[in-house]
Design a protein around this motif. Sequence first.
Motif, PDB file in Angstrom:
ATOM      1  N   SER A  45      -4.000  13.112 -11.633  1.00 18.83           N
ATOM      2  CA  SER A  45      -4.825  14.060 -12.375  1.00 18.83           C
ATOM      3  C   SER A  45      -5.262  15.249 -11.518  1.00 18.83           C
ATOM      4  O   SER A  45      -5.022  16.392 -11.888  1.00 18.83           O
ATOM      5  CB  SER A  45      -6.048  13.347 -12.968  1.00 18.83           C
ATOM      6  N   ALA A  46      -5.886  14.959 -10.345  1.00 22.39           N
ATOM      7  CA  ALA A  46      -6.430  16.059  -9.543  1.00 22.39           C
ATOM      8  C   ALA A  46      -5.397  16.573  -8.547  1.00 22.39           C
ATOM      9  O   ALA A  46      -4.575  15.804  -8.036  1.00 22.39           O
ATOM     10  CB  ALA A  46      -7.680  15.596  -8.809  1.00 22.39           C
ATOM     11  N   ASP A  47      -5.463  17.881  -8.311  1.00 20.32           N
ATOM     12  CA  ASP A  47      -4.540  18.488  -7.346  1.00 20.32           C
ATOM     13  C   ASP A  47      -4.962  18.155  -5.912  1.00 20.32           C
ATOM     14  O   ASP A  47      -6.152  18.039  -5.602  1.00 20.32           O
ATOM     15  CB  ASP A  47      -4.530  20.012  -7.516  1.00 20.32           C
ATOM     16  N   ILE A  48      -3.992  18.032  -5.036  1.00 22.22           N
ATOM     17  CA  ILE A  48      -4.260  17.854  -3.622  1.00 22.22           C
ATOM     18  C   ILE A  48      -3.403  18.846  -2.847  1.00 22.22           C
ATOM     19  O   ILE A  48      -2.431  19.382  -3.382  1.00 22.22           O
ATOM     20  CB  ILE A  48      -3.977  16.400  -3.144  1.00 22.22           C
ATOM     21  N   THR A  49      -3.739  19.058  -1.604  1.00 22.65           N
ATOM     22  CA  THR A  49      -2.952  20.014  -0.825  1.00 22.65           C
ATOM     23  C   THR A  49      -1.686  19.348  -0.300  1.00 22.65           C
ATOM     24  O   THR A  49      -1.539  18.112  -0.349  1.00 22.65           O
ATOM     25  CB  THR A  49      -3.757  20.509   0.393  1.00 22.65           C
ATOM     26  N   GLU A  50      -0.778  20.164   0.172  1.00 25.76           N
ATOM     27  CA  GLU A  50       0.489  19.635   0.670  1.00 25.76           C
ATOM     28  C   GLU A  50       0.264  18.711   1.868  1.00 25.76           C
ATOM     29  O   GLU A  50       0.918  17.668   1.986  1.00 25.76           O
ATOM     30  CB  GLU A  50       1.410  20.797   1.063  1.00 25.76           C
ATOM     31  N   GLU A  51      -0.682  19.108   2.708  1.00 21.43           N
ATOM     32  CA  GLU A  51      -0.957  18.291   3.887  1.00 21.43           C
ATOM     33  C   GLU A  51      -1.470  16.923   3.466  1.00 21.43           C
ATOM     34  O   GLU A  51      -1.003  15.888   3.948  1.00 21.43           O
ATOM     35  CB  GLU A  51      -1.975  18.979   4.802  1.00 21.43           C
ATOM     36  N   GLU A  52      -2.437  16.950   2.546  1.00 19.46           N
ATOM     37  CA  GLU A  52      -2.961  15.687   2.024  1.00 19.46           C
ATOM     38  C   GLU A  52      -1.841  14.837   1.439  1.00 19.46           C
ATOM     39  O   GLU A  52      -1.750  13.640   1.685  1.00 19.46           O
ATOM     40  CB  GLU A  52      -4.016  15.966   0.938  1.00 19.46           C
ATOM     41  N   ALA A  53      -0.980  15.504   0.655  1.00 19.93           N
ATOM     42  CA  ALA A  53       0.107  14.784  -0.010  1.00 19.93           C
ATOM     43  C   ALA A  53       1.013  14.109   1.013  1.00 19.93           C
ATOM     44  O   ALA A  53       1.348  12.920   0.884  1.00 19.93           O
ATOM     45  CB  ALA A  53       0.909  15.754  -0.873  1.00 19.93           C
ATOM     46  N   LEU A  54       1.384  14.868   2.041  1.00 13.88           N
ATOM     47  CA  LEU A  54       2.284  14.295   3.041  1.00 13.88           C
ATOM     48  C   LEU A  54       1.622  13.123   3.762  1.00 13.88           C
ATOM     49  O   LEU A  54       2.264  12.098   4.038  1.00 13.88           O
ATOM     50  CB  LEU A  54       2.705  15.376   4.041  1.00 13.88           C
ATOM     51  N   GLU A  55       0.331  13.301   4.029  1.00  9.52           N
ATOM     52  CA  GLU A  55      -0.412  12.232   4.692  1.00  9.52           C
ATOM     53  C   GLU A  55      -0.402  10.962   3.843  1.00  9.52           C
ATOM     54  O   GLU A  55      -0.080   9.867   4.300  1.00  9.52           O
ATOM     55  CB  GLU A  55      -1.857  12.709   4.933  1.00  9.52           C
ATOM     56  N   LYS A  56      -0.735  11.151   2.563  1.00 12.90           N
ATOM     57  CA  LYS A  56      -0.792  10.011   1.654  1.00 12.90           C
ATOM     58  C   LYS A  56       0.591   9.401   1.457  1.00 12.90           C
ATOM     59  O   LYS A  56       0.734   8.172   1.381  1.00 12.90           O
ATOM     60  CB  LYS A  56      -1.371  10.442   0.299  1.00 12.90           C
ATOM     61  N   LEU A  57       1.588  10.275   1.404  1.00 10.24           N
ATOM     62  CA  LEU A  57       2.949   9.773   1.196  1.00 10.24           C
ATOM     63  C   LEU A  57       3.375   8.876   2.352  1.00 10.24           C
ATOM     64  O   LEU A  57       3.989   7.829   2.148  1.00 10.24           O
ATOM     65  CB  LEU A  57       3.926  10.946   1.059  1.00 10.24           C
ATOM     66  N   LYS A  58       3.013   9.322   3.525  1.00 12.46           N
ATOM     67  CA  LYS A  58       3.411   8.558   4.704  1.00 12.46           C
ATOM     68  C   LYS A  58       2.879   7.129   4.626  1.00 12.46           C
ATOM     69  O   LYS A  58       3.623   6.151   4.784  1.00 12.46           O
ATOM     70  CB  LYS A  58       2.883   9.268   5.956  1.00 12.46           C
ATOM     71  N   SER A  59       1.584   7.027   4.299  1.00 14.12           N
ATOM     72  CA  SER A  59       1.003   5.684   4.241  1.00 14.12           C
ATOM     73  C   SER A  59       1.518   4.911   3.026  1.00 14.12           C
ATOM     74  O   SER A  59       1.738   3.695   3.090  1.00 14.12           O
ATOM     75  CB  SER A  59      -0.524   5.777   4.218  1.00 14.12           C
ATOM     76  N   GLU A  60       1.756   5.636   1.920  1.00 13.13           N
ATOM     77  CA  GLU A  60       2.185   4.941   0.701  1.00 13.13           C
ATOM     78  C   GLU A  60       3.610   4.416   0.853  1.00 13.13           C
ATOM     79  O   GLU A  60       3.937   3.340   0.320  1.00 13.13           O
ATOM     80  CB  GLU A  60       2.092   5.888  -0.499  1.00 13.13           C
ATOM     81  N   ILE A  61       4.437   5.185   1.555  1.00 12.91           N
ATOM     82  CA  ILE A  61       5.817   4.711   1.743  1.00 12.91           C
ATOM     83  C   ILE A  61       5.811   3.446   2.614  1.00 12.91           C
ATOM     84  O   ILE A  61       6.553   2.486   2.348  1.00 12.91           O
ATOM     85  CB  ILE A  61       6.686   5.818   2.356  1.00 12.91           C
ATOM     86  N   ALA A  62       4.933   3.456   3.617  1.00 13.77           N
ATOM     87  CA  ALA A  62       4.799   2.230   4.416  1.00 13.77           C
ATOM     88  C   ALA A  62       4.326   1.087   3.531  1.00 13.77           C
ATOM     89  O   ALA A  62       4.820  -0.052   3.616  1.00 13.77           O
ATOM     90  CB  ALA A  62       3.815   2.479   5.554  1.00 13.77           C
TER      91      ALA A  62
END
Lengths: 137, 626
Positions: A99-116
């Motif tokens: 729902s809420a927008d996040i910045t690219e940096e946040e996204a990459l950070e979250k992606l890294k942990s989520e992929i793990a």
Amino acid sequence: MEVPGAEDRIDQATFEQILEMDDSVDDRDFSKSIVYDFFTQADSTFDKMDSSLDAKDLKTLSELGHFLKGSSATLGLTKVQHSCEKIQHYGHKKDEAGSADITEEEALEKLKSEIAQVKKEFGDVQKVLKKFYKDES
Amino acid sequence: MLENGSDESVVRWGDNGDSFVVLENEKFTKHILPKHFKHSNFASFVRQLNKYDFHKVRHNNEENGQSPYGAGAWEFKHPDFKANNKDALDNIRRKAPAPRKPAATVEDVNFSSQQLDLMNSQLVATQTQLQQLQDRYNELTIHHSMMIQEVIGMQKTIVNHEHVMQSVMQFLHNLDAQRRRDSRMGHPFGGQAQNGNVDAQNAQVTPEDDVPASPLQHAAKLLSETNADVMLNPRNLEHMNEITMRMNGTLTTPPPEFLRARPASRTGGPGSAGSSASVRMGDLDNLVYPVGQTQGIDPMYSEHINNIPYALPSKPNEPIVPDARKKSAHVDPGWIRPPQILLVEDDPTCRRIGGKFLYAFHCSIDSALDGLEAVNKMNAGSKYDLILMDIIMPNLDGVSACHLIRQFDNTPIIAMTSNIRSDDIAMYFQHGMNDVLPKPFTKEGLLLILDKHLAHLKKPVADGMGAPQPLAAARQVLKEEDSPAKSPATASNWNSPNNMPGVSPVGTNMTEEQYIQAVQASQAGHPNAYAMNHMQANMQYGTSPQMQLQARQQQQAAHAAQAAQAAQAAQAAQAQAAQAAQVAGHRRQASDISGGDDMNNAAKRQQMYGAPQLQPQGMNPMQRPR
């Protein structure tokens, strides 16, 4: 037909209807091949996710998340499915609810942990399923 | 206007009084023409003059090539147009348009342009006519192929009936043998020396025991003479059908029963059908009929139902697949033919599971890996009953694919997706999708979608009497014929009246009627063949509901009455008597089949079979000239 040790990792009803497609309880070739193909599919998807993460390719990451979400949902692998959905959202630069927008940096950070996280979830359920099919056959 | 001298400067008589001259073209057009005509167009005036055979006078022979009346002057001449000679005016008539003079001059360009308009309008009219003819032809082609389908269906029904009759005959033969054995057993000598005294026993067996055998044999002989497999050569029709199919490019998917029938059967006419029949006969021969008052089949004891040597009508749809050990997963929704489903899905897991579910629902599946492949398949002319379309796919997504397909095809398209927010769904529908199947889909959800969008492929509800689709019913019969573990004839006809799809619906009466008439017409020139065909018709009606029977018999009575006038009175009486017997025969048939132990019926059965044989003799003289 309970999958031992699956707990909340596998949606029993969904997985059950795939097991039903097997010729018999002694002959689980069909569901086994589906599940093992999914393992291969997931592994290659994880590889692509890693390289996309390195390339900071959010769009591809979102697509990969959606792709794996579909197949894990079809098999009833709930936890993998939910992780994949988050990856899909993060790739769109949205928060985990989409729902809420996040910045690219946040996204990459979250992606890294989520992929793990999704790799861990997948590893867990893979063990359970391998055990299940070994017991069966 | 030439009499009026006021316009002399503009238009006047020629110098010789045999022509008139338009001196000033412009003034003539503007001032004089509107006074006399509805237009002010000099070209039209000239054209009009030409039509009345006036001709422009040329002055090529003049020294300077100039008209004596001036450069801009037009001189027109007509043989009958003379000054002070009004009587000749009557001779000035409009030319007949047909023979165009070869001497068409420059002015005729105008003239021919009008002609061109006429030609154009004629051409358009012709084209319209051609279009109408084409439409009509297409329509007729479709009707024709429908008729062929129908006739093939009817033929197969008749063959099935034939097989029923043979089965019944076999059954009765067994009963007959049983009966005779019983009577021997009951005989004082029978119990002791059954083998040794056979001859003696036969000699002692009362004539009434021997009688039943001969009507049976007689009937069997009749049956073999009138074998529908021989009589109706379905190969011609199927060949025709095939040609039609091939010609009609749009029907790329032939009806499945046609496909199925083609390779399997009819290669030897009687041989193939006969072989299936003989297999069944073999089955029957192997069956043991327990001795007893009820022949081992007592309707009061449900377990005895297994002794009936025919497939039970109660579960006609359950597939008998030897290795389908887990039947619960294989639900047959009861299609009249396997629906063709296109599964568009990029994810191999979803595709395999979806395909497996569809397979379990007896669907025939084709798959495409993405939207592009799906569109290409559709574009190449593949026909499906339903398309299941994933939304997010590489190359071409499902919505775009659907949008493209909708440009030329209306096959129902179901969106398969996990994106089921209301605005997503609105977008799917907006682009021509018919429904949404949320992912991950369940078997129930999938079945629901199939039920909803393929209702037209469902078998009619088997409550029999109201079954609305004769064609579908016929197909059902045919489909059942293909199930190897069942006897086709019994599946269609041994059933209780409630489950007689091929015969019972009122809707089929018409087609049967038509078919029989067609047979009568086609065979009119061949009395012998006609007689046999006619008998088949009668036999077919033997399994029809009473109402229909009555109507038919009234009709036959009418025929017989006609025959009475034309043929000898004795013959007519014979035919009517035979008819009466036939009525009795028909009425008892049901009880014959279910009861089975009443040998007295055999005599009546002879009448029943005898009746049609007699009838044609009385009727042919009347019917042939028709």
